[in-house]
Design a protein around this motif. Structure first.
Motif, PDB file in Angstrom:
ATOM      1  N   ALA A 377       0.642  -1.082   0.057  1.00 49.06           N
ATOM      2  CA  ALA A 377       0.167   0.166   0.140  1.00 49.06           C
ATOM      3  C   ALA A 377       0.892   1.258   0.007  1.00 49.06           C
ATOM      4  CB  ALA A 377      -1.010  -0.013   1.189  1.00 49.06           C
ATOM      5  N   LEU A 378       2.128   1.212   0.824  1.00 50.09           N
ATOM      6  CA  LEU A 378       2.851   2.566   0.914  1.00 50.09           C
ATOM      7  C   LEU A 378       3.579   2.466  -0.445  1.00 50.09           C
ATOM      8  CD1 LEU A 378       4.120   2.039   4.496  1.00 50.09           C
ATOM      9  CD2 LEU A 378       2.521   3.829   3.716  1.00 50.09           C
ATOM     10  N   THR A 379       4.011   1.423  -1.110  1.00 51.53           N
ATOM     11  CA  THR A 379       4.637   1.779  -2.439  1.00 51.53           C
ATOM     12  C   THR A 379       3.550   2.270  -3.472  1.00 51.53           C
ATOM     13  OG1 THR A 379       6.229  -0.199  -1.723  1.00 51.53           O
ATOM     14  CG2 THR A 379       5.823   0.315  -4.087  1.00 51.53           C
ATOM     15  N   ASP A 380       2.464   1.785  -3.465  1.00 50.13           N
ATOM     16  CA  ASP A 380       1.436   2.600  -4.542  1.00 50.13           C
ATOM     17  C   ASP A 380       1.298   3.857  -4.147  1.00 50.13           C
ATOM     18  OD1 ASP A 380       1.181  -0.086  -5.352  1.00 50.13           O
ATOM     19  OD2 ASP A 380      -0.686  -0.660  -4.128  1.00 50.13           O
ATOM     20  N   ALA A 381       1.469   4.247  -2.719  1.00 51.30           N
ATOM     21  CA  ALA A 381       1.123   5.543  -2.577  1.00 51.30           C
ATOM     22  C   ALA A 381       2.568   6.611  -2.655  1.00 51.30           C
ATOM     23  CB  ALA A 381       0.779   5.910  -0.869  1.00 51.30           C
ATOM     24  N   GLY A 382       3.575   5.912  -3.415  1.00 53.33           N
ATOM     25  CA  GLY A 382       4.983   6.694  -3.740  1.00 53.33           C
ATOM     26  C   GLY A 382       5.886   6.566  -2.766  1.00 53.33           C
ATOM     27  N   ALA A 383       5.874   5.722  -1.748  1.00 53.10           N
ATOM     28  CA  ALA A 383       6.994   5.517  -0.835  1.00 53.10           C
ATOM     29  C   ALA A 383       7.966   4.454  -1.146  1.00 53.10           C
ATOM     30  CB  ALA A 383       6.203   5.376   0.703  1.00 53.10           C
ATOM     31  N   ARG A 384       9.137   4.748  -0.920  1.00 56.74           N
ATOM     32  CA  ARG A 384      10.239   3.684  -0.723  1.00 56.74           C
ATOM     33  C   ARG A 384       9.974   2.621   0.253  1.00 56.74           C
ATOM     34  NH1 ARG A 384      15.533   4.302  -0.865  1.00 56.74           N
ATOM     35  NH2 ARG A 384      15.482   6.046   0.326  1.00 56.74           N
ATOM     36  N   ALA A 385       9.516   1.750   0.116  1.00 55.52           N
ATOM     37  CA  ALA A 385       9.318   0.857   1.334  1.00 55.52           C
ATOM     38  C   ALA A 385       9.901  -0.854   1.353  1.00 55.52           C
ATOM     39  CB  ALA A 385       7.781   0.649   1.716  1.00 55.52           C
ATOM     40  N   VAL A 386      10.327  -1.235   2.510  1.00 59.10           N
ATOM     41  CA  VAL A 386      10.853  -2.319   2.286  1.00 59.10           C
ATOM     42  C   VAL A 386      10.198  -3.381   3.333  1.00 59.10           C
ATOM     43  CG1 VAL A 386      12.819  -1.780   3.541  1.00 59.10           C
ATOM     44  CG2 VAL A 386      12.976  -3.934   2.418  1.00 59.10           C
ATOM     45  N   ASN A 387      10.302  -4.616   3.468  1.00 56.80           N
ATOM     46  CA  ASN A 387       9.408  -5.447   4.436  1.00 56.80           C
ATOM     47  C   ASN A 387      10.460  -6.013   5.165  1.00 56.80           C
ATOM     48  OD1 ASN A 387       7.223  -6.712   5.881  1.00 56.80           O
ATOM     49  ND2 ASN A 387       7.623  -8.565   4.670  1.00 56.80           N
ATOM     50  N   VAL A 388      10.302  -6.311   6.573  1.00 53.15           N
ATOM     51  CA  VAL A 388      11.107  -6.815   7.320  1.00 53.15           C
ATOM     52  C   VAL A 388      10.682  -8.378   7.621  1.00 53.15           C
ATOM     53  CG1 VAL A 388      12.219  -7.303   9.719  1.00 53.15           C
ATOM     54  CG2 VAL A 388      11.706  -4.978   8.699  1.00 53.15           C
ATOM     55  N   GLU A 389      11.435  -9.305   6.942  1.00 57.08           N
ATOM     56  CA  GLU A 389      11.213 -10.932   6.832  1.00 57.08           C
ATOM     57  C   GLU A 389      11.194 -11.276   8.241  1.00 57.08           C
ATOM     58  OE1 GLU A 389      13.972 -12.518   4.366  1.00 57.08           O
ATOM     59  OE2 GLU A 389      13.107 -12.133   2.274  1.00 57.08           O
ATOM     60  N   GLY A 390       9.904 -12.241   8.513  1.00 53.96           N
ATOM     61  CA  GLY A 390       9.854 -12.831   9.866  1.00 53.96           C
ATOM     62  C   GLY A 390       9.503 -11.774  10.920  1.00 53.96           C
ATOM     63  N   GLY A 391       9.437 -10.553  10.585  1.00 53.13           N
ATOM     64  CA  GLY A 391       9.123  -9.417  11.756  1.00 53.13           C
ATOM     65  C   GLY A 391       9.661  -9.584  13.035  1.00 53.13           C
ATOM     66  N   VAL A 392       8.796  -9.446  14.238  1.00 52.85           N
ATOM     67  CA  VAL A 392       9.354  -9.407  15.477  1.00 52.85           C
ATOM     68  C   VAL A 392       9.686 -10.904  15.879  1.00 52.85           C
ATOM     69  CG1 VAL A 392       8.552  -9.471  17.908  1.00 52.85           C
ATOM     70  CG2 VAL A 392       7.760  -7.305  16.431  1.00 52.85           C
ATOM     71  N   LEU A 393       9.213 -11.764  15.236  1.00 49.49           N
ATOM     72  CA  LEU A 393       9.589 -13.288  15.715  1.00 49.49           C
ATOM     73  C   LEU A 393      11.062 -13.533  15.305  1.00 49.49           C
ATOM     74  CD1 LEU A 393       6.411 -15.227  14.685  1.00 49.49           C
ATOM     75  CD2 LEU A 393       7.083 -14.474  16.915  1.00 49.49           C
ATOM     76  N   ALA A 394      11.421 -12.967  14.167  1.00 46.97           N
ATOM     77  CA  ALA A 394      12.754 -13.143  13.488  1.00 46.97           C
ATOM     78  C   ALA A 394      13.741 -12.223  14.371  1.00 46.97           C
ATOM     79  CB  ALA A 394      12.934 -12.914  12.201  1.00 46.97           C
ATOM     80  N   TRP A 395      13.206 -11.224  14.912  1.00 45.01           N
ATOM     81  CA  TRP A 395      14.064 -10.206  15.609  1.00 45.01           C
ATOM     82  C   TRP A 395      14.452 -11.048  17.095  1.00 45.01           C
ATOM     83  CZ3 TRP A 395      16.491  -5.596  14.894  1.00 45.01           C
ATOM     84  CH2 TRP A 395      16.963  -4.722  15.981  1.00 45.01           C
ATOM     85  N   VAL A 396      13.391 -11.606  17.729  1.00 37.72           N
ATOM     86  CA  VAL A 396      13.657 -12.236  18.893  1.00 37.72           C
ATOM     87  C   VAL A 396      14.563 -13.206  18.679  1.00 37.72           C
ATOM     88  CG1 VAL A 396      12.739 -13.369  20.722  1.00 37.72           C
ATOM     89  CG2 VAL A 396      11.530 -11.430  19.890  1.00 37.72           C
ATOM     90  N   THR A 397      14.435 -14.148  17.766  1.00 38.43           N
ATOM     91  CA  THR A 397      15.193 -15.429  17.324  1.00 38.43           C
ATOM     92  C   THR A 397      16.718 -15.123  16.924  1.00 38.43           C
ATOM     93  OG1 THR A 397      13.348 -16.596  16.609  1.00 38.43           O
ATOM     94  CG2 THR A 397      15.377 -17.451  15.897  1.00 38.43           C
ATOM     95  N   ASP A 398      16.704 -14.012  16.073  1.00 41.76           N
ATOM     96  CA  ASP A 398      18.026 -13.837  15.490  1.00 41.76           C
ATOM     97  C   ASP A 398      18.994 -12.651  16.079  1.00 41.76           C
ATOM     98  OD1 ASP A 398      17.479 -15.921  13.824  1.00 41.76           O
ATOM     99  OD2 ASP A 398      16.675 -14.515  12.226  1.00 41.76           O
ATOM    100  N   VAL A 399      18.186 -11.796  16.680  1.00 38.04           N
ATOM    101  CA  VAL A 399      18.942 -10.508  17.024  1.00 38.04           C
ATOM    102  C   VAL A 399      18.850 -10.351  18.678  1.00 38.04           C
ATOM    103  CG1 VAL A 399      18.986  -8.124  17.068  1.00 38.04           C
ATOM    104  CG2 VAL A 399      18.223  -9.115  14.976  1.00 38.04           C
TER     105      VAL A 399
END
Length: 406
Positions: A377-399
């Motif tokens: 949705a944000l890309t369609d609105a003209g923003a440069r946007a990127v997704n964080v794979e795995g979100g918070v679950l990946a943050w807790v596991t990997d970081v």
């Protein structure tokens, strides 16, 4: 409407079985013949989670002779609030193993078969065939519809339950019943992507799982033994906050046989960890999106602190979720607000940059599915946007494994 017993009576009861099941034997509607039917029954339980926990315990206590458990997940600390068949010592253990051990300890009469795997279109018919009854306590739409369609094809009765927050539904579907109804007569197709949250997003009252699972187990006993009137053609609806049960009728829906009937046709993938009914990270709907890993995000946050990177970290989860765990340095705009007015969100976040290049939006949620919707949705609105794979679950596991997960 009363139905005939699903299962023929097994061998006469032993002295020990008479003693164990004596409270069943005192029930005229069930009696010795009913108990022998239970001991001869083969029941498959989909999911050893919130609903599967009470279902499995009461099936075992009732003396159902053969129970098959299908679940591809492992026990997580966040499960213990409602999945009462598992204990703290079981964390990290496959749920099927933990549940099977509990069932065997509860009743040595019960033979248990486990399948630690994901049900899919390739294995569903083989796994479900040969059972007298299937009980569905799963938590994702692809599996629910796959189980329903295979049961309908094979003519196996299906006891179905669904829970979220403080609300629940229970019913019995049977393509050869009277009336001959299936899940598709209640809900013809899965809901649109992103419209229905999971328990991991919205939460669920743990004690309600016991209420609903007990009803499901009772329906199984009734069907196996031909006792009472099953929930065929009826849906029980529970409002726990209001302490009210209500009932809705279900009738065969014209044209239901023309609906898509496979996971592939539905465009869904019953992968674990998905935030809802849409494809998970890396699936069909999110595969083409620009993405970074949790470790990439940690590195970029460090660079942002040093002034060598510049971006906005956007958390699209709900406020209660942020109360459990957050990624440092994120601003919060829930997904519903992003989807309702992506242009307004872009303007509000002030993505301009003194050098004339718009700052990038790095978007995260719990597992990466909702943030993928936001990125589109944000890309369609003209923003440069990127997704964080795995979100918070990946943050807790990997970081940062010191943080809580949910």
């Amino acid at each position: 409407m009363r139905t005939s017993a699903l299962v023929e009576p097994g061998p006469p009861l032993t002295r020990e079985q008479v003693q164990r099941y004596s409270r069943h034997l005192l029930l005229g509607q069930l009696g010795e013949a009913g108990q022998r039917r239970l001991l001869a029954a083969r029941v498959l339980v989909m999911g050893a989670g919130g609903l599967g926990s009470p279902v499995l315990q009461y099936l075992a206590a009732a003396g159902v002779g053969h129970v098959t458990i299908v679940d591809d997940d492992v026990v997580d600390p966040s499960n213990l609030q409602r999945q009462v068949i598992h204990s703290t010592a079981d964390v990290g253990r496959p749920k099927v193993d933990s549940a099977a051990a509990h069932v065997r300890a509860l009743n040595p009469d019960v033979e248990v078969t486990t399948h630690h795997l994901r049900l899919d279109a390739a294995n569903a018919r083989e796994l479900l065939a040969g059972h007298d009854l299937v009980i569905d306590g799963t938590d994702n739409f692809p599996t629910r519809y796959l189980v329903n369609d295979v049961c309908a094809e094979l003519g196996i009765p299906l006891v179905w339950g669904s829970i979220l927050r403080f609300d629940a539904q229970v019913s019995v579907f049977w393509s050869r019943g009277e009336p001959a109804v299936t899940l598709r007569d209640l809900f013809p197709t899965p809901p649109p992507e992103g419209t229905t949250p999971s328990c991991g997003q919205a939460g669920v009252l743990g004690a309600m799982c016991g209420q609903v699972g007990s009803i499901m187990a009772a329906e199984a006993v009734k069907l196996i033994t031909g006792t009472g009137d099953p929930l065929l053609g009826r849906v029980l609806v529970l409002d726990v906050l209001g302490a009210r049960w209500s009932e809705l009728p279900v009738r065969p829906r014209p044209g239901r046989h023309d609906l898509p009937r496979t996971v592939e046709a539905l465009g869904y993938d019953p992968s674990p960890g998905a935030d809802g009914p849409a494809a998970p990270d890396g699936g069909t709907s999110a595969g083409a999106l620009p993405a970074i890993t949790a470790r990439d995000l940690a590195r970029r946050l460090s660079e942002r602190e040093r002034g060598t990177d510049d971006f906005v970290l956007l958390d699209v989860r709900e406020t209660p979720e942020r109360g459990i765990v957050t990624i440092p340095g994120a601003v919060s705009v829930p997904l519903a607000e992003v989807l309702a007015d992506p242009d307004g969100v872009v303007h509000r976040l002030d993505l301009g940059h003194p050098g004339g290049v718009a700052r990038e939006l790095v978007v995260h949620c719990r597992s990466g599915q909702r943030s993928a919707q936001a990125v589109r949705a944000l890309t369609d609105a003209g923003a440069r946007a990127v997704n964080v794979e795995g979100g918070v679950l990946a943050w807790v596991t990997d970081v940062d494994p010191t943080l809580p997960s949910y």
